[in-house]
Scaffold this active site. Structure first.
Site, PDB file in Angstrom:
ATOM      1  N   ASN A  97       0.816  -1.207   0.000  1.00 32.22           N
ATOM      2  CA  ASN A  97       0.000   0.000   0.000  1.00 32.22           C
ATOM      3  C   ASN A  97       0.855   1.266   0.000  1.00 32.22           C
ATOM      4  O   ASN A  97       2.078   1.218  -0.033  1.00 32.22           O
ATOM      5  CB  ASN A  97      -0.953  -0.031   1.191  1.00 32.22           C
ATOM      6  CG  ASN A  97      -2.137  -0.951   0.951  1.00 32.22           C
ATOM      7  OD1 ASN A  97      -3.087  -0.584   0.273  1.00 32.22           O
ATOM      8  ND2 ASN A  97      -2.079  -2.167   1.496  1.00 32.22           N
ATOM      9  N   HIS A 127      22.854   2.158  11.523  1.00 26.86           N
ATOM     10  CA  HIS A 127      24.142   2.492  12.124  1.00 26.86           C
ATOM     11  C   HIS A 127      24.335   1.711  13.422  1.00 26.86           C
ATOM     12  O   HIS A 127      23.375   1.442  14.143  1.00 26.86           O
ATOM     13  CB  HIS A 127      24.218   3.988  12.428  1.00 26.86           C
ATOM     14  CG  HIS A 127      24.353   4.842  11.211  1.00 26.86           C
ATOM     15  ND1 HIS A 127      25.531   4.948  10.509  1.00 26.86           N
ATOM     16  CD2 HIS A 127      23.451   5.631  10.564  1.00 26.86           C
ATOM     17  CE1 HIS A 127      25.360   5.772   9.492  1.00 26.86           C
ATOM     18  NE2 HIS A 127      24.098   6.193   9.497  1.00 26.86           N
ATOM     19  N   ALA A 169      -0.309  -3.019  13.856  1.00 23.21           N
ATOM     20  CA  ALA A 169      -0.041  -1.626  13.512  1.00 23.21           C
ATOM     21  C   ALA A 169       0.936  -0.996  14.499  1.00 23.21           C
ATOM     22  O   ALA A 169       0.843  -1.200  15.707  1.00 23.21           O
ATOM     23  CB  ALA A 169      -1.347  -0.833  13.496  1.00 23.21           C
ATOM     24  N   ARG A 189       6.164  -8.251  20.483  1.00 18.67           N
ATOM     25  CA  ARG A 189       6.157  -9.519  21.218  1.00 18.67           C
ATOM     26  C   ARG A 189       4.924 -10.320  20.806  1.00 18.67           C
ATOM     27  O   ARG A 189       3.895  -9.746  20.432  1.00 18.67           O
ATOM     28  CB  ARG A 189       6.125  -9.269  22.726  1.00 18.67           C
ATOM     29  CG  ARG A 189       7.259  -8.414  23.243  1.00 18.67           C
ATOM     30  CD  ARG A 189       7.174  -8.235  24.747  1.00 18.67           C
ATOM     31  NE  ARG A 189       8.157  -7.266  25.224  1.00 18.67           N
ATOM     32  CZ  ARG A 189       9.443  -7.530  25.431  1.00 18.67           C
ATOM     33  NH1 ARG A 189       9.896  -8.756  25.199  1.00 18.67           N
ATOM     34  NH2 ARG A 189      10.269  -6.595  25.865  1.00 18.67           N
TER      35      ARG A 189
END
Length: 209
Positions: A97, A127, A169, A189
């Protein structure tokens, strides 16, 4: 095929070592400038392609100009961005999307029938905060068939998302997700399991999407 690639890599490595030793510094500096100019230009043009109205035209350019591997019946909606697009491979019947960032710098592979929601960020390079020189570190990301990535989720380098898994989300995924597992939170988790009897085939695109 892998032997040939390995031989070519070895030859390129030897050639690079020779160049660093014998090529004059101004020539090396100019070659480095040209390399990064081309690198940035590719990412910039791929980003501008994401602004084009027509879905079919965008896919044609992604496949033939930027050398992204894209399977049949896959859709990539407007305003998506790519880092090193030629190292991104997407399977068939996958829906990506709007405004998704796909990072191919360390390699990104997305399977079949994967749904990636708006605003998702998938990174394969970052990094190292403990490096005295703030050097880069990265690893490939793999997303297996029928995984579902929720809106504004973030997937970090080296992560594998198992078949049929769900990332909720705004979750931040720092470790592998087992097949058919639902994860949420920061860091993500496990919070549940998804059915293993998934048989759907995605085929969704907008003409101007």
């Amino acid at each position: 095929m892998f032997i040939v690639i390995g031989d070519n890599f070895g030859k390129m490595h030897t050639l690079r070592k020779w160049a660093y030793k014998y090529v004059p510094f101004p020539v090396k500096r100019f070659a480095n400038y040209l390399y990064w100019l081309g690198y940035d230009a590719t990412d910039f043009l791929a980003e501008q392609t994401g602004h084009l109205w027509f879905h079919g035209l965008r896919l044609w350019l992604y496949r033939h100009l930027f050398r992204i591997t894209i399977g049949p019946h896959t859709s990539i909606h407007r305003l998506c961005r790519f880092y090193r697009p030629s190292s991104v491979a997407i399977g068939a019947h996958t829906v990506i999307n709007r405004e998704v960032l796909l990072d191919g710098r360390s390699g990104l592979t997305i399977g079949d029938n994967v749904s990636i929601s708006e605003g998702t960020v998938i990174l394969t390079l970052e990094h190292n905060p403990n490096s005295p020189t703030f050097e880069n570190r990265g690893a490939p990301v793999v997303i297996h068939d029928r995984a579902f990535i929720g809106t504004q989720a973030m997937i970090l380098p080296g992560v594998t998302i198992g078949e049929g898994a769900i990332v909720a989300a705004r979750a931040v995924v720092t470790h592998d997700v087992a097949p058919h597992t639902i994860v949420a939170g920061v860091p993500a988790r496990p919070i549940g399991e998804r059915t293993r009897e998934l048989i759907y085939t995605l085929d969704y695109r907008k003409f101007l999407g």
